[in-house]
Scaffold this active site. Structure first.
Site, PDB file in Angstrom:
ATOM      1  CD1 TRP A  36      -0.127  -1.498   3.146  1.00 33.45           C
ATOM      2  CD2 TRP A  36       0.652   0.599   3.273  1.00 33.45           C
ATOM      3  NE1 TRP A  36       0.684  -1.424   4.251  1.00 33.45           N
ATOM      4  CE2 TRP A  36       1.166  -0.148   4.373  1.00 33.45           C
ATOM      5  CE3 TRP A  36       0.988   1.941   3.167  1.00 33.45           C
ATOM      6  CZ2 TRP A  36       2.011   0.420   5.333  1.00 33.45           C
ATOM      7  CZ3 TRP A  36       1.832   2.505   4.114  1.00 33.45           C
ATOM      8  CH2 TRP A  36       2.326   1.740   5.180  1.00 33.45           C
ATOM      9  CG  ASN A  37       5.027   1.098   0.766  1.00 35.01           C
ATOM     10  OD1 ASN A  37       4.623   0.334  -0.098  1.00 35.01           O
ATOM     11  ND2 ASN A  37       6.268   1.042   1.227  1.00 35.01           N
TER      12      ASN A  37
ATOM     13  CE  LYS B  66      -2.687  -9.545  -1.810  1.00 35.17           C
ATOM     14  NZ  LYS B  66      -3.100  -8.230  -1.198  1.00 35.17           N
ATOM     15  N   PRO B  67      -3.537  -6.038  -5.340  1.00 34.65           N
ATOM     16  CG  PRO B  67      -5.171  -4.388  -5.670  1.00 34.65           C
ATOM     17  CD  PRO B  67      -4.799  -5.801  -6.053  1.00 34.65           C
TER      18      PRO B  67
ATOM     19  N   GLY C  57       6.724  -6.801   0.110  1.00 29.51           N
ATOM     20  CA  GLY C  57       6.069  -6.754   1.414  1.00 29.51           C
ATOM     21  C   GLY C  57       7.020  -7.195   2.503  1.00 29.51           C
ATOM     22  CB  SER C  58       6.359  -8.179   5.980  1.00 28.27           C
ATOM     23  OG  SER C  58       5.574  -9.353   5.869  1.00 28.27           O
TER      24      SER C  58
ATOM     25  CD  GLU D 263      11.120  -4.031  -2.065  1.00 29.69           C
ATOM     26  OE1 GLU D 263      11.486  -3.980  -0.869  1.00 29.69           O
ATOM     27  OE2 GLU D 263      10.205  -3.348  -2.530  1.00 29.69           O
ATOM     28  CG  LEU D 264      11.246 -10.219   1.025  1.00 28.96           C
ATOM     29  CD1 LEU D 264      11.814 -11.531   1.551  1.00 28.96           C
ATOM     30  CD2 LEU D 264       9.741 -10.318   0.806  1.00 28.96           C
TER      31      LEU D 264
ATOM     32  NE  ARG E 291      11.216   8.569  -0.920  1.00 26.47           N
ATOM     33  CZ  ARG E 291      11.075   7.479  -1.688  1.00 26.47           C
ATOM     34  NH1 ARG E 291      10.216   7.475  -2.669  1.00 26.47           N
ATOM     35  NH2 ARG E 291      11.818   6.409  -1.469  1.00 26.47           N
TER      36      ARG E 291
ATOM     37  CB  CYS F 117      10.992  -1.424   1.914  1.00 28.53           C
ATOM     38  SG  CYS F 117      11.016  -1.053   0.147  1.00 28.53           S
TER      39      CYS F 117
ATOM     40  CD  GLU G 106      10.851  -2.179   7.072  1.00 29.56           C
ATOM     41  OE1 GLU G 106      11.086  -1.610   5.997  1.00 29.56           O
ATOM     42  OE2 GLU G 106      10.351  -3.319   7.140  1.00 29.56           O
TER      43      GLU G 106
ATOM     44  CB  SER H  87      13.791   4.308  -5.746  1.00 29.80           C
ATOM     45  OG  SER H  87      13.694   3.686  -4.483  1.00 29.80           O
TER      46      SER H  87
END
Length: 496
Positions: free
Chosen positions: A169-170, A193-194, A247-248, A269-270, A297, A303, A399, A459
Site C-alpha cells: 500500500w505504501n 493483488k493490490p 512486502g514483509s 522485495e522484502l 518521504r 522499505c 523496521e 530508487s
C-alpha cells in the site's frame, strides 16, 4: 457514498473516482465485476477516517477467473512483436503523465501521503512504463560456436508465462508499474493483488493500460481482503509460473515455501532496516537534507527509509540540532490541506506499532529531543527524533515504518560497520562523507543491495532495485528487471 473534499488542486474527488475506477470491481478480462458471493470491503481515508468507497472483495473464484483470463491472453501477447508491446507501455506512460494531478489526488486520498509525495510517485511510477517500453525492444541473445566443434549455440530469452504480482500500500502506483512494466515488456500476462488499503490506484492503472491499447486479459486485478486465499489459489495453479512480491519478510518467507511446492520462479522485495551514516567530514547541511528525504518521504513508510542514524561523535550535536529543527518544522496534516508535508500512517495498527517502538526505546534510556505536532483525528504520528540510543537498542533491530529517527553516536569505523551490518536485512543504506573515496569504501563495506552516497534516495527505474540477506531475491528496474520475467533457452544447432 463517497465524500466531497475541498482540495488545493482543481479536482473533485468524487468525480475523479467515478472516472478512474467507476465500478470499483474486480478487473478481469478487461472489465470490472462483482465478487461471486457479493462480498465487498470499504477503503478508508487514513487522514479523516471516512469511507471513500466500497470495493468488490475477490476470493478464490475470482482469483481462478483472473488466471483463466491471463492464460487465455498469454499466447497472443507473447507473440506480439516487441515493438507492439513497447508502444502500449509508451502510451501508458504518456497517459499517466497527462493525468498526473488526478492520479496523485487518488493516491493521496486512499494512501494519505502528502500531495507532493503523490505527484512524485506518479512521475516515478510512469517512468517504469517508459523504461520498459525501451527495454522491450532490446532483448539480447547470444550466438557462439561449441568449443569442440560440430555445433553452433543460439541463446534466446522467452517470457516466463503468467505472473502473479502482489503489491503493498505504501506506493500503490509505483509498486504496480514496477512489476507490470517488465512483465508486459517480456511478453508475460499478469494477475495482480493490490493491498486492501489501496486498491483504487491499481484499478485506475488497469484502465490506463486498456486506454493505451493493452488487449483484454493481459492485466487482471483482484482487490481482496482474503489475501492468503487469493495468492494460494494462484500458487497452486500450474499456469502460474512466476510470483513477484513486495512486502514483509515474514510474508515473503511464507510465499517462498508455497512457491517451492511447484518450483515457481520467485522475486521477493522484502523488509529493510536501512542505516544512515554521517562521517565527521560530511557536509551537514546536505546530510540533513538527505536525511529528511530518506526518513520522512511517505511519512517514513518505505522499505528503503532510513531506519538507524549513525552520526560521528565530532558532529553529532550539530547534526542533531539541525536535523531536529527540520523535524519540528514539518507540517503534518491531511494531504488535501494546504502546505502539508507529512501525511498520516496508513491505519490504526501502524500508529500502534510505531508508538510501541518509541515507548520501549524511551523506557530503555532513549530521549525524545525533538518532536513535531500532528492532528488529533486520523492515523497520524508526530515526526520524532530520538537521541541517547544505545547501539544494541531494540528499536534498531526492527523496521520502524513511521516518522521516527533514532540517532546512535559512533567514533570507531570498524565498530560502526559491525553495528551497521549486524542485521538480517540488507535492502538500502545511506552514507554521507566529505571524502568521496571514503564514502565509496564505506558503501562497499555495507551489506546492502543499494547504497545512496551523499544522496537521500536510491530508487530509479533505470537501476536494479533489490536487497541481500533477508531483504529479498531478484531485482526490479534496470536491465535486470525484465530478466526476472524471462526464461533463458538455447538452441544447439548441428554444424558440420
Amino acid at each position: 457514498m463517497t465524500q466531497t473534499i475541498s482540495t488545493p488542486i482543481d479536482v473533485d474527488l468524487a468525480d475523479l473516482l467515478d472516472d478512474l475506477a467507476p465500478d470499483r470491481g474486480i478487473w478481469i478480462d478487461g472489465r470490472g465485476r462483482a465478487a461471486a458471493d457479493g462480498a465487498a470491503f470499504h477503503v478508508e481515508d487514513p487522514a479523516t477516517l471516512d469511507t471513500i468507497a466500497p470495493v468488490a472483495d475477490g476470493g478464490a473464484a475470482e482469483a481462478a477467473a483472473a488466471v483463466d483470463a491471463a492464460a487465455g491472453a498469454f499466447p497472443g501477447w507473447a507473440a506480439t512483436p516487441a515493438r507492439g508491446r513497447s508502444e502500449v507501455l509508451r502510451r501508458a506512460f504518456e497517459l499517466m503523465i497527462a493525468d498526473r494531478e488526478r492520479l496523485a489526488a487518488l493516491i493521496s486520498w486512499e494512501n494519505g501521503k502528502a500531495l507532493d509525495d503523490a505527484r512524485a510517485e506518479v512521475t516515478y511510477a510512469a517512468e517504469f512504463f517508459r523504461w520498459f517500453a525501451e527495454e522491450a525492444v532490446r532483448t539480447e541473445g547470444e550466438y557462439g560456436a561449441a568449443p569442440n566443434g560440430g555445433a553452433r549455440t543460439v541463446v534466446t530469452h522467452r517470457p516466463v508465462g503468467v505472473a502473479a504480482l502482489v503489491t503493498p500500500w505504501n506506493f500503490p502506483a509505483a509498486m504496480a508499474t514496477r512489476k507490470i512494466g517488465p512483465a508486459l515488456a517480456a511478453g508475460c500476462t499478469v494477475v495482480l493483488k493490490p493491498a486492501r488499503e489501496t486498491p483504487l490506484t491499481a484499478l485506475a492503472i488497469a484502465r490506463i493500460l486498456q486506454a493505451a491499447g493493452l488487449p483484454r486479459g493481459v492485466v487482471n486485478i483482484v482487490p481482496t481482503t482474503r489475501s492468503a486465499e487469493t495468492v494460494t489459489t494462484w500458487l497452486d495453479d500450474p499456469r502460474i509460473r512466476k510470483i513477484s512480491f513486495t512486502g514483509s519478510t515474514s510474508v515473503g518467507r511464507t510465499l517462498l515455501k508455497q512457491a517451492a511446492n511447484r518450483i515457481v520462479n520467485s522475486s521477493m522485495e522484502l523488509g529493510g532496516n536501512a542505516p544512515f551514516v554521517v562521517t565527521e567530514d560530511a557536509d551537514l547541511g546536505k546530510a540533513v537534507a538527505g536525511a529528511m528525504i530518506a526518513k520522512f518521504r511517505n511519512a517514513g513508510q518505505a522499505c528503503t527509509a532510513a531506519n538507524r542514524f549513525y552520526v560521528h561523535a565530532d558532529v553529532a550535536d550539530e547534526f542533531v540540532a539541525l536535523f531536529g529543527a527540520s523535524i519540528e518544522a514539518l507540517r503534518v496534516g491531511p494531504a488535501f490541506a494546504e502546505g502539508t508535508q507529512l501525511g498520516p500512517l496508513v491505519n490504526r495498527k501502524a500508529v500502534a506499532d510505531v508508538t510501541r517502538l518509541v515507548d520501549e526505546a524511551v523506557a530503555a534510556g532513549a530521549r525524545t529531543t525533538h518532536r513535531g505536532t500532528a492532528p488529533a483525528v486520523g492515523h497520524f504520528y508526530p515526526p520524532t527524533l530520538l537521541t541517547h540510543v544505545a547501539p544494541d537498542a531494540a528499536i534498531l533491530a526492527e523496521e520502524v515504518f513511521g516518522p521516527v529517527a533514532p540517532v546512535v553516536v559512533w567514533s570507531d569505523e570498524a565498530e560502526l560497520l559491525r553495528w551497521v551490518n549486524g542485521t538480517p536485512y540488507g535492502l538500502a543504506a545511506y552514507v554521507y562523507a566529505g571524502d568521496l573515496q571514503r564514502a565509496l569504501r564505506l558503501g562497499e563495506a555495507i551489506e546492502a543491495g543499494m547504497v545512496g552516497v551523499n544522496r537521500g534516495i536510491v530508487s530509479d527505474p533505470s537501476a536494479p532495485f533489490g536487497g541481500v540477506k533477508e531483504s529479498g531475491l531478484g531485482r526490479e528496474g534496470g536491465r535486470a528487471g525484465i530478466r526476472e520475467f524471462q526464461e533463458t533457452q538455447y538452441l544447439s544447432v548441428d554444424w558440420p
